[in-house]
Design a protein around this motif. Structure first.
Motif, PDB file in Angstrom:
ATOM      1  N   ALA A 103       0.985  -1.118  -0.031  1.00 47.66           N
ATOM      2  CA  ALA A 103       0.130  -0.062   0.064  1.00 47.66           C
ATOM      3  C   ALA A 103       0.725   1.304  -0.042  1.00 47.66           C
ATOM      4  CB  ALA A 103      -0.836   0.123   1.212  1.00 47.66           C
ATOM      5  N   VAL A 104       1.848   1.322   0.644  1.00 45.76           N
ATOM      6  CA  VAL A 104       2.950   2.325   0.941  1.00 45.76           C
ATOM      7  C   VAL A 104       3.540   2.782  -0.595  1.00 45.76           C
ATOM      8  CG1 VAL A 104       5.024   3.085   1.832  1.00 45.76           C
ATOM      9  CG2 VAL A 104       3.334   1.821   3.334  1.00 45.76           C
ATOM     10  N   VAL A 105       4.007   1.953  -1.260  1.00 50.25           N
ATOM     11  CA  VAL A 105       4.779   2.235  -2.269  1.00 50.25           C
ATOM     12  C   VAL A 105       3.829   2.689  -3.455  1.00 50.25           C
ATOM     13  CG1 VAL A 105       6.020   1.049  -4.237  1.00 50.25           C
ATOM     14  CG2 VAL A 105       6.546   0.496  -1.994  1.00 50.25           C
ATOM     15  N   PRO A 106       2.631   2.273  -3.764  1.00 46.44           N
ATOM     16  CA  PRO A 106       1.676   2.910  -4.622  1.00 46.44           C
ATOM     17  C   PRO A 106       1.399   4.072  -4.250  1.00 46.44           C
ATOM     18  CG  PRO A 106       1.146   0.626  -4.417  1.00 46.44           C
ATOM     19  CD  PRO A 106       2.028   0.978  -3.413  1.00 46.44           C
ATOM     20  N   LYS A 107       1.419   4.533  -3.136  1.00 46.84           N
ATOM     21  CA  LYS A 107       0.778   6.016  -2.624  1.00 46.84           C
ATOM     22  C   LYS A 107       2.115   6.759  -3.183  1.00 46.84           C
ATOM     23  CE  LYS A 107      -1.769   9.104  -0.749  1.00 46.84           C
ATOM     24  NZ  LYS A 107      -3.055   9.254  -1.436  1.00 46.84           N
ATOM     25  N   TRP A 108       3.203   6.436  -2.880  1.00 47.26           N
ATOM     26  CA  TRP A 108       4.478   7.429  -3.153  1.00 47.26           C
ATOM     27  C   TRP A 108       4.230   7.685  -4.770  1.00 47.26           C
ATOM     28  CZ3 TRP A 108       6.499  10.980  -0.580  1.00 47.26           C
ATOM     29  CH2 TRP A 108       6.624  10.733   0.934  1.00 47.26           C
ATOM     30  N   HIS A 109       4.081   6.391  -5.393  1.00 44.42           N
ATOM     31  CA  HIS A 109       4.020   6.402  -7.055  1.00 44.42           C
ATOM     32  C   HIS A 109       3.129   7.596  -7.348  1.00 44.42           C
ATOM     33  CE1 HIS A 109       4.617   4.981 -10.931  1.00 44.42           C
ATOM     34  NE2 HIS A 109       3.472   5.127 -11.206  1.00 44.42           N
ATOM     35  N   GLU A 110       1.991   7.911  -6.523  1.00 47.73           N
ATOM     36  CA  GLU A 110       1.352   9.140  -6.966  1.00 47.73           C
ATOM     37  C   GLU A 110       2.322  10.372  -7.225  1.00 47.73           C
ATOM     38  OE1 GLU A 110      -1.953   9.433  -4.547  1.00 47.73           O
ATOM     39  OE2 GLU A 110      -2.603   7.567  -4.566  1.00 47.73           O
ATOM     40  N   SER A 111       3.051  10.561  -6.559  1.00 44.56           N
ATOM     41  CA  SER A 111       3.914  11.782  -6.774  1.00 44.56           C
ATOM     42  C   SER A 111       4.646  12.096  -8.246  1.00 44.56           C
ATOM     43  CB  SER A 111       5.196  11.696  -5.623  1.00 44.56           C
ATOM     44  OG  SER A 111       6.286  10.660  -6.282  1.00 44.56           O
ATOM     45  N   VAL A 112       4.890  13.450  -8.198  1.00 47.12           N
ATOM     46  CA  VAL A 112       5.471  13.764  -9.647  1.00 47.12           C
ATOM     47  C   VAL A 112       6.743  13.966  -9.432  1.00 47.12           C
ATOM     48  CG1 VAL A 112       5.344  15.708 -11.358  1.00 47.12           C
ATOM     49  CG2 VAL A 112       3.038  15.136 -10.143  1.00 47.12           C
ATOM     50  N   GLY A 113       7.603  13.595 -10.502  1.00 50.02           N
ATOM     51  CA  GLY A 113       9.018  13.825 -10.319  1.00 50.02           C
ATOM     52  C   GLY A 113       9.622  12.409 -10.299  1.00 50.02           C
ATOM     53  N   ILE A 114       9.325  11.446  -9.618  1.00 50.68           N
ATOM     54  CA  ILE A 114       9.798  10.094  -9.394  1.00 50.68           C
ATOM     55  C   ILE A 114       9.032   8.926  -9.207  1.00 50.68           C
ATOM     56  CG2 ILE A 114       9.937  10.382  -7.120  1.00 50.68           C
ATOM     57  CD1 ILE A 114      12.799   9.244  -6.985  1.00 50.68           C
ATOM     58  N   ASP A 115       9.197   8.170  -9.894  1.00 48.67           N
ATOM     59  CA  ASP A 115       8.103   6.870  -9.974  1.00 48.67           C
ATOM     60  C   ASP A 115       8.544   5.792  -8.898  1.00 48.67           C
ATOM     61  OD1 ASP A 115       7.071   8.087 -12.090  1.00 48.67           O
ATOM     62  OD2 ASP A 115       7.826   7.036 -13.536  1.00 48.67           O
ATOM     63  N   ARG A 123       2.193   1.236   9.216  1.00 44.00           N
ATOM     64  CA  ARG A 123       2.167   2.046   7.863  1.00 44.00           C
ATOM     65  C   ARG A 123       2.715   3.396   7.922  1.00 44.00           C
ATOM     66  NH1 ARG A 123      -2.530   2.234   3.257  1.00 44.00           N
ATOM     67  NH2 ARG A 123      -1.509   4.030   2.058  1.00 44.00           N
ATOM     68  N   ASN A 124       2.760   4.009   9.231  1.00 40.38           N
ATOM     69  CA  ASN A 124       3.584   5.303   9.249  1.00 40.38           C
ATOM     70  C   ASN A 124       4.790   5.083   9.178  1.00 40.38           C
ATOM     71  OD1 ASN A 124       4.834   6.945  11.600  1.00 40.38           O
ATOM     72  ND2 ASN A 124       3.283   8.244  10.613  1.00 40.38           N
ATOM     73  N   THR A 125       5.557   4.305   9.782  1.00 37.10           N
ATOM     74  CA  THR A 125       6.849   3.980   9.729  1.00 37.10           C
ATOM     75  C   THR A 125       7.358   3.561   8.409  1.00 37.10           C
ATOM     76  OG1 THR A 125       6.962   3.206  11.943  1.00 37.10           O
ATOM     77  CG2 THR A 125       8.829   2.676  10.635  1.00 37.10           C
ATOM     78  N   ALA A 126       6.757   2.515   7.663  1.00 34.66           N
ATOM     79  CA  ALA A 126       6.823   2.100   6.635  1.00 34.66           C
ATOM     80  C   ALA A 126       6.861   3.305   5.358  1.00 34.66           C
ATOM     81  CB  ALA A 126       6.064   0.856   5.974  1.00 34.66           C
ATOM     82  N   CYS A 127       5.808   4.222   5.467  1.00 36.51           N
ATOM     83  CA  CYS A 127       5.733   5.370   4.828  1.00 36.51           C
ATOM     84  C   CYS A 127       6.643   6.307   4.837  1.00 36.51           C
ATOM     85  CB  CYS A 127       4.397   5.971   5.104  1.00 36.51           C
ATOM     86  SG  CYS A 127       4.163   7.442   4.064  1.00 36.51           S
ATOM     87  N   HIS A 128       7.346   6.336   6.068  1.00 33.50           N
ATOM     88  CA  HIS A 128       8.573   7.339   6.606  1.00 33.50           C
ATOM     89  C   HIS A 128       9.729   6.871   5.544  1.00 33.50           C
ATOM     90  CE1 HIS A 128      10.481  10.347   9.327  1.00 33.50           C
ATOM     91  NE2 HIS A 128      11.218   9.514   9.259  1.00 33.50           N
ATOM     92  N   GLU A 129      10.039   5.655   5.989  1.00 28.73           N
ATOM     93  CA  GLU A 129      11.231   5.168   5.376  1.00 28.73           C
ATOM     94  C   GLU A 129      11.305   5.127   3.953  1.00 28.73           C
ATOM     95  OE1 GLU A 129      13.628   4.834   7.600  1.00 28.73           O
ATOM     96  OE2 GLU A 129      12.602   5.223   9.162  1.00 28.73           O
ATOM     97  N   ALA A 130      10.275   4.717   3.322  1.00 28.55           N
ATOM     98  CA  ALA A 130      10.169   4.979   1.667  1.00 28.55           C
ATOM     99  C   ALA A 130      10.354   6.315   1.378  1.00 28.55           C
ATOM    100  CB  ALA A 130       8.806   4.466   1.516  1.00 28.55           C
ATOM    101  N   GLY A 131       9.944   7.312   2.063  1.00 32.44           N
ATOM    102  CA  GLY A 131       9.943   8.710   1.812  1.00 32.44           C
ATOM    103  C   GLY A 131      11.536   9.019   1.758  1.00 32.44           C
TER     104      GLY A 131
END
Length: 279
Positions: free
Chosen positions: A156-168, A233-241
């Motif tokens: 769930a975390v990675v597809p959310k970051w995929h929504e960003s512009v500039g990096i896939d 999920r908060n921690t996984a999202c944080h480290e992926a960022g």
């Protein structure tokens, strides 16, 4: 309109709204770094940001190598552990180069003018930012190779970051391997690493041009400290960022905030900063 064209249009709109000029080699030179209207509360001063980070922000361990490569581990303090306490634990465990300041000393000889350090509540991992090379793609291609247990929702975390512009960002179970061809691959691990004082960490290295070195970037998520599904999920999202180049946020509305919360997503400032790092 295809997704790629839609994202390019969005990117152009974001850069135009932000007052960013694109020059020469594609480096963004922001006209101003004022926080957008939605930024919560008063924008922090440099002194207040440093003071906040000393207690609730990430802790860095920096090592400069003879070959010009700088290796960094960024640790996120566990609940109830301040950055100062975590730094003391790491030093006691023999970890060298431990720092608690928001901008690691490894960047102090580098002018911050080349790329932005912040946008609203969002911060870069370092200033000037370290970032992924494009390698011929419109956006850098980052594959997260997942070794984690079901407790950590990387799917769930990675597809959310995929929504960003500039990096896939792309999710892949680790047995699928790295696709190669100029794409970047990052291994994500979980395990009971014990009472270390950190809930998650990200390892990375960069060269003298401040590009992240392929094969050097990985993240670890610590089962020892438990927590709810939202906190995992908060921690996984944080480290992926961190993997994408973001540092800790000054806003609790972002998963990039220095201390663990139940916030499961990046905020709009995180998404606005990424296309400035990757114009």
């Amino acid at each position: 309109m295809k997704k790629k064209n839609v994202r390019r249009a969005i990117r152009s709109r974001v850069l135009m709204m932000a007052g960013v000029g694109v020059l020469g080699l594609g480096l963004a030179v922001p006209a101003a770094q004022a926080a957008p209207a939605e930024a919560p509360g008063k924008a922090p001063t440099a002194a207040s940001s440093t003071a906040e980070n000393a207690e609730s922000g990430d802790v860095y361990a920096v090592k400069r190598r003879a070959n010009g490569v700088t290796s960094v581990t960024v640790y996120r303090p566990a609940p109830g552990v301040t950055s100062t306490e975590l730094a003391s634990r790491l030093r006691a465990a023999g970890v060298a180069g431990v720092q608690t300041n928001a901008t690691p000393a490894s960047t102090k000889a580098v002018s911050p003018a080349a790329l932005p350090c912040s946008y609203g509540s969002a911060r870069t991992l370092e200033c000037s930012p370290v970032r992924w090379a494009h390698n011929g793609y419109s956006d850098p291609q980052v594959y997260f190779l997942d070794h984690t247990s079901a407790a950590w929702p990387m799917t769930a975390v990675v597809p959310k970051w995929h929504e960003s512009v500039g990096i896939d960002s792309y999710y892949r179970w680790y047995t699928g391997g790295c696709p190669g061809g100029g794409r970047h691959c990052v291994h994500a691990y979980s395990g009971n690493y014990g009472a270390t004082g950190w809930t998650g960490l990200t390892n990375y290295s960069y060269n003298s041009s401040r590009y992240l070195v392929d094969g050097s970037v990985s993240m670890k998520l610590n089962d020892h400290y438990g927590g709810s599904a939202a906190e995992h999920r908060n921690t996984a999202c944080h480290e992926a960022g961190h993997v994408l180049g973001l540092g800790h946020s000054t806003s609790t509305t972002s998963c990039m905030y220095g201390s663990r919360t139940s916030q499961q997503y990046p905020n709009s400032h995180d998404f606005a900063l990424l296309p400035r790092i990757y114009p």
